[in-house]
Scaffold this active site. Structure first.
Site, PDB file in Angstrom:
ATOM      1  N   GLU A  55      -9.179  30.264  14.826  1.00  0.00           N
ATOM      2  CA  GLU A  55      -8.302  29.587  14.208  1.00  0.00           C
ATOM      3  C   GLU A  55      -6.878  29.958  14.637  1.00  0.00           C
ATOM      4  OE1 GLU A  55      -8.440  33.022  11.970  1.00  0.00           O
ATOM      5  OE2 GLU A  55      -9.998  31.687  12.892  1.00  0.00           O
ATOM      6  N   ASP A  56      -6.935  31.151  15.054  1.00  0.00           N
ATOM      7  CA  ASP A  56      -5.372  31.949  15.394  1.00  0.00           C
ATOM      8  C   ASP A  56      -5.189  31.242  16.722  1.00  0.00           C
ATOM      9  OD1 ASP A  56      -7.546  32.984  16.917  1.00  0.00           O
ATOM     10  OD2 ASP A  56      -7.025  35.147  16.514  1.00  0.00           O
ATOM     11  N   TYR A  57      -6.046  31.208  17.752  1.00  0.00           N
ATOM     12  CA  TYR A  57      -5.334  30.470  18.962  1.00  0.00           C
ATOM     13  C   TYR A  57      -4.902  28.951  18.821  1.00  0.00           C
ATOM     14  CZ  TYR A  57      -6.129  28.199  23.548  1.00  0.00           C
ATOM     15  OH  TYR A  57      -5.779  27.517  24.596  1.00  0.00           O
TER      16      TYR A  57
END
Length: 409
Positions: A358-360
């Site tokens: 999710e961070d990407y």
């Protein structure tokens, strides 16, 4: 050290290769990649030696003096016999003769020797090694310079006048208390003591019987002046368990900025102030370079060396490329400050629940809408109490596979 020889790589003896490889492998600090330059350079020498054009000129080589002499040309006049008997003399040992190639004369019928397949491969391999070695050191030097300027230039943010004009921050803290982290209370309490006038803490726990709930309740009683809430149960919005856990806290967030912070992080009093100071009008995400606190044990040393050397070098280099406008995404999700209104335009964090990394995709979505990404001056201080080599290696594997798994969805 260099000696003439024959065959593939014959220009160098086996002792030459061994000496140079050992020198590059066990050299002094800062020469870990010297072997690559040595091997590449020697391959080029060897290939050039075997590709010298042929000639008919011969030379005598005396190994004891390392000097070349031309052999005398035969006389055209007939030999005159000697009238007196020759005195007995000792016959000298024949001198070794080494054929050395020289360029053929212009107009000569002789042709130069072309490179063999082995020599072509040798040159290609040597060139690839030298290019890799040079590129590695360029990245290394850029990472050091950018890290010095970025990590030692903190920006001040005026907070003495109160919360007027200061952007509020909602801190999302996803917690998992099984297995129980012995440093969890120490790490969480640093968020209660942040020197920032306008923030809230949103603790998210998936299971009702999680032991971390009791720690959160104790800290909330100890610091009643801090705006803090605890959400238990989560909401399933996708395949990402972290997004499912944080969804209730996100729906309750009331400030303009959203900080997603993992449970194993330790914050200094001015860390949040430093991150908000880097949130300029053209920036959508401020993230921290992963680092580790000083802890005891070999696994902790292994983590500190990794995050302080190879990982930091590439992280800073890619961060500089993004700051220069190349659109590189190197954002990590362990400590990431984002503009909530931009996430709301996508439908909130639930829209990213279909991805495991999710961070990407947080960073990619915000970046695609013209917002910049910046690295804060302070690193993310990882201070997990449970530290094992097996867990660390599994974590590295997961970090490498998560983007590929997310792209395949």
């Amino acid at each position: 050290m260099l000696r003439p020889g024959r065959g593939a790589g014959g220009w160098l003896s086996s002792s030459d290769w061994l000496w140079l490889l050992l020198r590059g492998t066990f050299g002094s600090t800062g020469r870990n990649h010297t072997w690559a330059w040595n091997v590449g350079f020697l391959l080029l020498i060897s290939a050039a030696h075997h590709n010298l054009p042929s000639t008919t000129t011969s030379f005598l080589f005396f190994p004891t003096h390392a000097t070349f002499f031309t052999s005398p040309a035969p006389s055209s006049s007939p030999a005159v016999p000697h009238s007196s008997p020759a005195a007995p003399q000792s016959t000298p040992a024949p001198l070794p003769i080494v054929e050395v190639s020289l360029p053929a004369k212009e107009g000569s019928s002789e042709k130069s020797v072309t490179m063999t397949d082995a020599q072509v491969y040798k040159v290609l391999l040597a060139s690839a090694i030298l290019i890799f070695w040079s590129g590695f050191w360029v990245v290394h030097l850029i990472g050091i310079i950018y890290g010095y300027r970025r990590l030692h230039q903190r920006r001040a943010l005026s907070v003495e006048s109160g919360d007027q004009g200061v952007l509020g921050v909602s801190v999302l803290k996803p917690l998992v208390g099984t297995p129980m982290d012995p440093n969890l209370m120490t790490n969480l309490e640093t968020f209660f003591t942040l020197n920032y006038p306008k923030f809230e803490l949103l603790f998210c726990v998936q299971e009702e019987g999680d032991p971390s709930i009791m720690i959160v309740q104790q800290l909330m009683k100890k610091h009643p002046h801090v705006d803090a809430s605890c959400f238990i149960g989560g909401l399933e919005v996708g395949v990402n368990p972290k997004i499912n856990n944080m969804q209730p806290g996100y729906l309750a967030a009331k400030h303009e900025l959203l900080l997603v912070s993992d449970s194993g992080l330790l914050m200094k009093e001015d860390t949040l102030t430093d991150m908000v100071a880097h949130m300029t009008p053209d920036v959508g995400i401020v993230h921290q370079m992963p680092f580790t606190c000083d802890r005891k044990g070999w696994p902790a040393i292994l983590e500190k060396v990794y995050f302080g050397t190879g990982h930091a070098r590439m992280y800073l280099f890619l961060g500089l490329l993004d700051a220069l406008g190349f659109g590189v995404n190197c954002c990590t999700g362990m400590s990431c400050l984002m503009r909530k209104k931009v996430l709301d335009e996508a439908g909130g964090i639930s829209a990213f629940g279909i991805y495991l990394a999710e961070d990407y995709f947080f960073a990619k979505y915000i970046q695609d809408r013209g917002w910049g990404i910046r690295i804060a001056s302070q690193p993310a201080w990882q201070n997990a109490g449970i530290c094992r080599v097996k867990t660390f290696l599994s974590r590295l594997t997961r970090m490498g596979l998560l983007p590929l798994a997310s792209l395949s969805l």
